[in-house]
Design a protein around this motif. Structure first.
Motif, PDB file in Angstrom:
ATOM      1  N   ASN A  59      50.333  28.584   9.224  1.00 39.76           N
ATOM      2  CA  ASN A  59      50.782  29.696  10.449  1.00 39.76           C
ATOM      3  C   ASN A  59      50.536  31.517   9.525  1.00 39.76           C
ATOM      4  N   GLN A  62      49.757  21.151  16.633  1.00 37.93           N
ATOM      5  CA  GLN A  62      48.866  22.014  16.818  1.00 37.93           C
ATOM      6  C   GLN A  62      47.522  22.029  16.598  1.00 37.93           C
ATOM      7  N   TRP A  82      43.249  16.113   8.165  1.00 38.70           N
ATOM      8  CA  TRP A  82      43.891  17.058   9.626  1.00 38.70           C
ATOM      9  C   TRP A  82      43.775  16.015  10.639  1.00 38.70           C
ATOM     10  N   ASN A 114      51.199  24.275   0.743  1.00 38.45           N
ATOM     11  CA  ASN A 114      51.555  23.386   2.113  1.00 38.45           C
ATOM     12  C   ASN A 114      50.353  24.069   3.597  1.00 38.45           C
ATOM     13  N   GLN A 141      50.662  23.358   6.493  1.00 35.92           N
ATOM     14  CA  GLN A 141      50.847  24.218   7.531  1.00 35.92           C
ATOM     15  C   GLN A 141      51.246  25.999   7.094  1.00 35.92           C
ATOM     16  N   ASP A 142      51.519  26.357   6.311  1.00 35.48           N
ATOM     17  CA  ASP A 142      52.228  27.517   5.744  1.00 35.48           C
ATOM     18  C   ASP A 142      51.180  28.144   6.027  1.00 35.48           C
ATOM     19  N   ASN A 201      48.779  17.261   3.964  1.00 38.35           N
ATOM     20  CA  ASN A 201      50.212  18.369   4.257  1.00 38.35           C
ATOM     21  C   ASN A 201      49.835  19.502   2.893  1.00 38.35           C
ATOM     22  N   THR A 237      55.083  15.675  15.433  1.00 39.04           N
ATOM     23  CA  THR A 237      55.210  17.743  14.253  1.00 39.04           C
ATOM     24  C   THR A 237      53.835  17.976  14.289  1.00 39.04           C
ATOM     25  N   PHE A 238      55.256  19.439  14.193  1.00 39.97           N
ATOM     26  CA  PHE A 238      54.570  20.144  14.381  1.00 39.97           C
ATOM     27  C   PHE A 238      52.871  20.828  14.117  1.00 39.97           C
ATOM     28  N   ALA A 239      52.330  19.818  12.723  1.00 36.71           N
ATOM     29  CA  ALA A 239      51.404  20.138  12.591  1.00 36.71           C
ATOM     30  C   ALA A 239      50.261  19.428  13.301  1.00 36.71           C
TER      31      ALA A 239
END
Length: 176
Positions: A172, A31, A88, A166, A168-169, A94, A26-28
Motif C-alpha cells: 500500500n 491485488q 505471495w 506487514n 500489505q502495508d 502476510n 482477501t485484499f492481498a
C-alpha cells in the motif's frame, strides 16, 4: 415451444451460480503483485515489485551487491524474486520477518502467514551473512515504509551490515 430456449436460462444460471458462491478474495489475494529481478540505474541487480494499477512504476525492494554461498548478486536476486512470488501467490506472505538458520548461523529473511510465525529455512526468501544483518535488513525495510515517498529511491541495500513487517502495508505504501 422450443426446449433449447427454455433450458437456456437454467444453463446460464447453472454456470454463473458457482462463480457467485465462491468466497471473495482477501485484499492481498485480489491485488495483482509481481516480483522479479531487474536492475537499478547503476545496473545493480535488484528485487523489484510491480503492482497492477500503480502509476508510479515498479520499485526496488532489495539491491544485491555481494556474493553469498557461491551465488552471484544476480543469482541471489533471481532466487529471491522467485521465492517472493511463490510466497505471495501461495497466500502465505502476510509478514516479512528476520530469523537465523541454526545449522549455519546465517541470517534469514522469511515470508510468514502470522506475525508470530518463525522464520525458518523452509519459508526463507533470502539469506544474509548473520542474524544481526537479518535484523538490520528488516529494520531498514520498516524505516523505509514509514518515509514519505517510499519506493522512490528508498530501498534496502542488502550489503549493509525483529520485527514483523506487514506486506500489505508495504505494498500500500508503494502505491501512494
Amino acid at each position: 415451444m422450443n426446449v433449447k430456449f427454455s433450458l437456456l436460462p437454467i444453463t446460464i444460471a447453472g454456470a454463473i451460480l458457482p462463480i457467485l458462491l465462491q468466497p471473495l478474495p482477501t485484499f492481498a489475494q485480489s491485488q495483482h503483485v509481481g516480483f522479479y529481478c531487474g536492475f537499478t540505474q547503476k545496473l545493480e541487480p535488484a528485487t523489484m515489485i510491480a503492482i497492477a494499477g500503480n502509476d508510479r512504476g515498479d520499485r526496488s525492494i532489495v539491491v544485491w551487491r555481494h556474493k553469498l554461498n557461491n551465488l552471484s548478486p544476480k543469482q541471489r536476486c533471481d532466487r529471491a524474486a522467485q521465492k517472493f512470488q511463490v510466497a505471495w501467490n501461495g497466500g502465505k506472505f502476510n509478514y516479512l520477518v528476520p530469523g537465523v538458520d541454526n545449522t549455519n548461523g546465517q541470517g534469514l529473511i522469511c515470508a510468514v502467514s502470522g506475525k508470530n510465525d518463525a522464520c525458518q529455512p523452509k519459508n526463507m526468501l533470502f539469506a544474509v551473512e548473520n542474524a544481526r544483518e537479518a535484523q538490520n535488513v528488516s529494520t531498514r525495510l520498516l524505516e523505509n515504509m514509514k518515509r514519505p515517498g517510499v519506493g522512490s529511491g528508498s530501498v534496502i541495500y542488502q550489503s549493509s551490515s525483529a520485527q514483523a513487517i506487514n506486506m500489505q502495508d508495504l505494498i500500500n505504501s508503494l502505491t501512494k
